[in-house]
Design a protein around this motif. Structure first.
Motif, PDB file in Angstrom:
ATOM      1  N   LEU A  47       0.824  -1.200   0.000  1.00 50.68           N
ATOM      2  CA  LEU A  47       0.000   0.000   0.000  1.00 50.68           C
ATOM      3  C   LEU A  47       0.863   1.256   0.000  1.00 50.68           C
ATOM      4  O   LEU A  47       0.518   2.252  -0.631  1.00 50.68           O
ATOM      5  CB  LEU A  47      -0.960  -0.002   1.183  1.00 50.68           C
ATOM      6  N   SER A  48       1.972   1.202   0.695  1.00 50.90           N
ATOM      7  CA  SER A  48       2.897   2.328   0.707  1.00 50.90           C
ATOM      8  C   SER A  48       3.410   2.608  -0.702  1.00 50.90           C
ATOM      9  O   SER A  48       3.426   3.755  -1.158  1.00 50.90           O
ATOM     10  CB  SER A  48       4.059   2.038   1.660  1.00 50.90           C
ATOM     11  N   GLN A  52       1.435   8.651   6.316  1.00 59.58           N
ATOM     12  CA  GLN A  52       1.019   7.482   7.109  1.00 59.58           C
ATOM     13  C   GLN A  52      -0.496   7.427   7.250  1.00 59.58           C
ATOM     14  O   GLN A  52      -1.084   6.345   7.246  1.00 59.58           O
ATOM     15  CB  GLN A  52       1.689   7.485   8.481  1.00 59.58           C
ATOM     16  N   GLY A  53      -1.140   8.566   7.359  1.00 54.18           N
ATOM     17  CA  GLY A  53      -2.604   8.599   7.437  1.00 54.18           C
ATOM     18  C   GLY A  53      -3.249   8.129   6.141  1.00 54.18           C
ATOM     19  O   GLY A  53      -4.260   7.419   6.173  1.00 54.18           O
ATOM     20  N   VAL A  54      -2.670   8.520   5.022  1.00 56.25           N
ATOM     21  CA  VAL A  54      -3.184   8.077   3.723  1.00 56.25           C
ATOM     22  C   VAL A  54      -3.032   6.559   3.596  1.00 56.25           C
ATOM     23  O   VAL A  54      -3.961   5.861   3.184  1.00 56.25           O
ATOM     24  CB  VAL A  54      -2.455   8.805   2.565  1.00 56.25           C
ATOM     25  N   ILE A  55      -1.884   6.043   3.999  1.00 57.89           N
ATOM     26  CA  ILE A  55      -1.652   4.589   3.944  1.00 57.89           C
ATOM     27  C   ILE A  55      -2.627   3.865   4.870  1.00 57.89           C
ATOM     28  O   ILE A  55      -3.203   2.839   4.500  1.00 57.89           O
ATOM     29  CB  ILE A  55      -0.188   4.261   4.293  1.00 57.89           C
ATOM     30  N   ALA A  56      -2.862   4.405   6.061  1.00 56.43           N
ATOM     31  CA  ALA A  56      -3.807   3.792   7.011  1.00 56.43           C
ATOM     32  C   ALA A  56      -5.216   3.763   6.418  1.00 56.43           C
ATOM     33  O   ALA A  56      -5.945   2.770   6.586  1.00 56.43           O
ATOM     34  CB  ALA A  56      -3.790   4.548   8.334  1.00 56.43           C
ATOM     35  N   ILE A  71      -9.637   0.716   3.501  1.00 55.43           N
ATOM     36  CA  ILE A  71     -10.329   0.485   2.233  1.00 55.43           C
ATOM     37  C   ILE A  71     -10.096  -0.953   1.758  1.00 55.43           C
ATOM     38  O   ILE A  71     -11.019  -1.627   1.292  1.00 55.43           O
ATOM     39  CB  ILE A  71      -9.866   1.500   1.174  1.00 55.43           C
ATOM     40  N   ALA A  72      -8.870  -1.443   1.882  1.00 50.21           N
ATOM     41  CA  ALA A  72      -8.543  -2.816   1.456  1.00 50.21           C
ATOM     42  C   ALA A  72      -9.319  -3.839   2.277  1.00 50.21           C
ATOM     43  O   ALA A  72      -9.795  -4.839   1.731  1.00 50.21           O
ATOM     44  CB  ALA A  72      -7.044  -3.060   1.577  1.00 50.21           C
ATOM     45  N   ILE A  74     -15.295  -8.531  -2.040  1.00 49.51           N
ATOM     46  CA  ILE A  74     -14.746  -9.511  -2.981  1.00 49.51           C
ATOM     47  C   ILE A  74     -15.097 -10.940  -2.565  1.00 49.51           C
ATOM     48  O   ILE A  74     -15.400 -11.792  -3.409  1.00 49.51           O
ATOM     49  CB  ILE A  74     -13.215  -9.343  -3.090  1.00 49.51           C
ATOM     50  N   GLU A  75     -15.094 -11.207  -1.256  1.00 50.69           N
ATOM     51  CA  GLU A  75     -15.350 -12.560  -0.767  1.00 50.69           C
ATOM     52  C   GLU A  75     -16.834 -12.907  -0.694  1.00 50.69           C
ATOM     53  O   GLU A  75     -17.178 -14.059  -0.446  1.00 50.69           O
ATOM     54  CB  GLU A  75     -14.722 -12.734   0.617  1.00 50.69           C
TER      55      GLU A  75
END
Length: 62
Positions: A8-9, A29-33, A38-39, A46-47
């Motif tokens: 993600l980074s 770091q906030g954007v990555i979190a 979202i993932a 998806i499942e």
């Protein structure tokens, strides 16, 4: 750092370059979190099992 966080980074860095959107170091770091959240939500979608014979709606009306 987990593999997902590394992925993600890298995604955040590449997407920011692609759309020419600089992300200040204080916010990175906030954007990555947020992408981790979202993932996790996307994985639930998806499942979700759908039957093979399901038909698409011709028109979406909310």
């Amino acid at each position: 750092m987990s593999e997902l966080e590394r992925d993600l980074s890298a995604f955040v860095d590449q997407a920011a370059l692609l759309i020419d959107l600089p992300i200040p170091a204080d916010y990175r770091q906030g954007v990555i979190a947020n992408f981790e959240r979202i993932a996790a939500i996307a994985q639930l979608v998806i499942e979700f099992p759908l039957p093979d014979d399901i038909e698409l709606a011709p028109i979406f009306e909310p």
